[in-house]
Design an enzyme around this catalytic site. Structure first.
Site, PDB file in Angstrom:
ATOM      1  N   ASN A   9       3.352   3.134  -3.979  1.00 38.04           N
ATOM      2  CA  ASN A   9       3.697   1.975  -3.143  1.00 38.04           C
ATOM      3  C   ASN A   9       4.776   1.209  -3.893  1.00 38.04           C
ATOM      4  O   ASN A   9       4.496   0.525  -4.868  1.00 38.04           O
ATOM      5  CB  ASN A   9       2.460   1.108  -2.916  1.00 38.04           C
ATOM      6  N   TRP A  10       5.997   1.329  -3.395  1.00 37.38           N
ATOM      7  CA  TRP A  10       7.122   0.691  -4.104  1.00 37.38           C
ATOM      8  C   TRP A  10       7.235  -0.805  -3.840  1.00 37.38           C
ATOM      9  O   TRP A  10       8.049  -1.478  -4.461  1.00 37.38           O
ATOM     10  CB  TRP A  10       8.438   1.380  -3.721  1.00 37.38           C
ATOM     11  N   LYS A  11       6.489  -1.301  -2.866  1.00 36.98           N
ATOM     12  CA  LYS A  11       6.562  -2.735  -2.528  1.00 36.98           C
ATOM     13  C   LYS A  11       8.025  -3.107  -2.254  1.00 36.98           C
ATOM     14  O   LYS A  11       8.747  -2.284  -1.706  1.00 36.98           O
ATOM     15  CB  LYS A  11       5.908  -3.571  -3.629  1.00 36.98           C
ATOM     16  N   HIS A  95      -2.888  -4.072   2.875  1.00 37.54           N
ATOM     17  CA  HIS A  95      -2.689  -4.294   1.437  1.00 37.54           C
ATOM     18  C   HIS A  95      -2.989  -5.758   1.092  1.00 37.54           C
ATOM     19  O   HIS A  95      -2.689  -6.657   1.872  1.00 37.54           O
ATOM     20  CB  HIS A  95      -1.251  -3.941   1.044  1.00 37.54           C
ATOM     21  N   GLU A  97      -1.562  -7.799  -0.724  1.00 39.74           N
ATOM     22  CA  GLU A  97      -0.394  -8.693  -0.709  1.00 39.74           C
ATOM     23  C   GLU A  97      -0.073  -9.139   0.717  1.00 39.74           C
ATOM     24  O   GLU A  97       0.403 -10.257   0.932  1.00 39.74           O
ATOM     25  CB  GLU A  97       0.807  -8.013  -1.384  1.00 39.74           C
ATOM     26  N   GLU A 164      -8.523  -1.395  -3.936  1.00 43.53           N
ATOM     27  CA  GLU A 164      -7.605  -2.056  -4.864  1.00 43.53           C
ATOM     28  C   GLU A 164      -8.156  -3.434  -5.214  1.00 43.53           C
ATOM     29  O   GLU A 164      -7.914  -4.407  -4.483  1.00 43.53           O
ATOM     30  CB  GLU A 164      -6.223  -2.217  -4.227  1.00 43.53           C
ATOM     31  N   GLY A 170      -1.046  -5.198 -10.617  1.00 39.97           N
ATOM     32  CA  GLY A 170       0.109  -5.735 -11.319  1.00 39.97           C
ATOM     33  C   GLY A 170      -0.251  -6.563 -12.537  1.00 39.97           C
ATOM     34  O   GLY A 170       0.589  -7.279 -13.077  1.00 39.97           O
ATOM     35  N   SER A 209      -3.053  -1.207 -11.389  1.00 35.85           N
ATOM     36  CA  SER A 209      -2.636  -0.886 -12.758  1.00 35.85           C
ATOM     37  C   SER A 209      -2.952   0.550 -13.175  1.00 35.85           C
ATOM     38  O   SER A 209      -3.345   0.794 -14.327  1.00 35.85           O
ATOM     39  CB  SER A 209      -3.224  -1.897 -13.746  1.00 35.85           C
ATOM     40  N   GLY A 230       1.469   1.210  -7.881  1.00 35.37           N
ATOM     41  CA  GLY A 230       2.583   0.293  -7.711  1.00 35.37           C
ATOM     42  C   GLY A 230       3.600   0.458  -8.825  1.00 35.37           C
ATOM     43  O   GLY A 230       4.406   1.387  -8.831  1.00 35.37           O
ATOM     44  N   GLY A 231       3.546  -0.428  -9.812  1.00 38.07           N
ATOM     45  CA  GLY A 231       4.545  -0.481 -10.884  1.00 38.07           C
ATOM     46  C   GLY A 231       4.888   0.867 -11.512  1.00 38.07           C
ATOM     47  O   GLY A 231       6.067   1.196 -11.703  1.00 38.07           O
TER      48      GLY A 231
END
Ligand code: 13P
Length: 246
Positions: A9-11, A95, A97, A164, A170, A209, A230-231
């Site tokens: 997930n590149w956001k 998600h 976010e 999640e 993150g 993470s 993600g990251g």
């Protein structure tokens, strides 16, 4: 044997050229991996370019969100058919976010899941508790409510559930394997009540993470069938290593 699903997930990261550069580096690194599903989720603007670059690779494409209406006066929104049209087979819905910054509640999430599924998209449906909820001992209640309301009137086909924990997203603070396994087993139980034995083949993937260092241990958990990253999915080498977990 379970078939893992490893999704990036590149956001809100990567332009079209950056997406092309990533895939040019990433695809050769994962070309021999056939026994697991690999999914990438660029921002809307880079979906078409990613779809072109992914042709013939077996790597699947996902959007990060979707609106529930088919068309009309909804400025800024993107319909399920538009996402399919851009080359996606998957979409992430619910998600944290989206829930946190865009006020999406379980009812909105449910509308989105239903619309995406009706259009033929495979849904990566996200749930997870906040730190405050965990510390108050409410994790299971929150997850149960999110699953039951978010998946109301939704069958078990074309569905992946992502756990999640918000406190792990993150933050570099990953859930321990025990914490992940405990909630995954609980989600499996709730899905079992909803879907009976059809729930057995449903995949529950972990996000929060995930890194090259912790992925092997997390994927070894009995009820963990993949990862939503993600990251650590933003660099080709690191995501390729995660996809190639042992
Ligand atoms: P991080 O891997 O950066 O913690 O993000 C997890 C996530 O939210 C994936 O959807």
């Amino acid at each position: 044997m379970k078939r893992y699903c490893i999704a990036a997930n590149w956001k809100m990261n990567k332009t079209i050229p950056e997406t092309r550069d990533f895939l040019r580096a990433f695809l050769p690194l994962v070309k021999d991996i056939k026994d697991r599903d690999v999914v990438i989720s660029p921002p809307f603007t880079a979906l078409s370019a990613a779809a072109d670059a992914l042709k013939g690779s077996g790597v699947k494409l996902s959007a990060q969100d979707v609106f529930w209406e088919e068309k009309g006066a909804y400025t800024g929104e993107v319909s399920p058919a538009m996402i399919l049209d851009a080359g996606c087979s998957h979409v992430i819905v619910g998600h944290s976010e989206r829930r946190q910054y865009f006020s999406e509640d379980d009812v909105i999430v449910n509308r989105k899941v239903k619309a995406a599924r009706k259009a033929g998209l495979e849904v990566i449906f996200c749930v997870g508790e906040s730190l405050e909820e965990r510390e108050a001992g409410r994790t299971f209640d929150i997850i149960k409510r999110q699953v039951e309301t978010g998946l109301a009137e939704v069958g078990p086909e074309n569905l992946v559930v992502a756990y999640e924990p918000i406190w792990a997203i993150g933050t570099g603070r990953t859930a321990t394997v025990e914490q992940a396994q405990e909630v995954h087993a609980f989600i499996k139980k709730v899905l079992g009540i909803l879907y009976g034995n059809k729930a057995e083949s449903l995949r529950i993937i972990y996000g929060g993470s995930v890194t090259t260092e912790n992925v092997d241990n997390l994927m070894a958990c009995e009820d963990v069938s993949g990862a939503l990253v993600g990251g650590a999915s933003l660099k080709a080498e690191s995501f390729a290593r995660i996809v190639s977990f042992k």
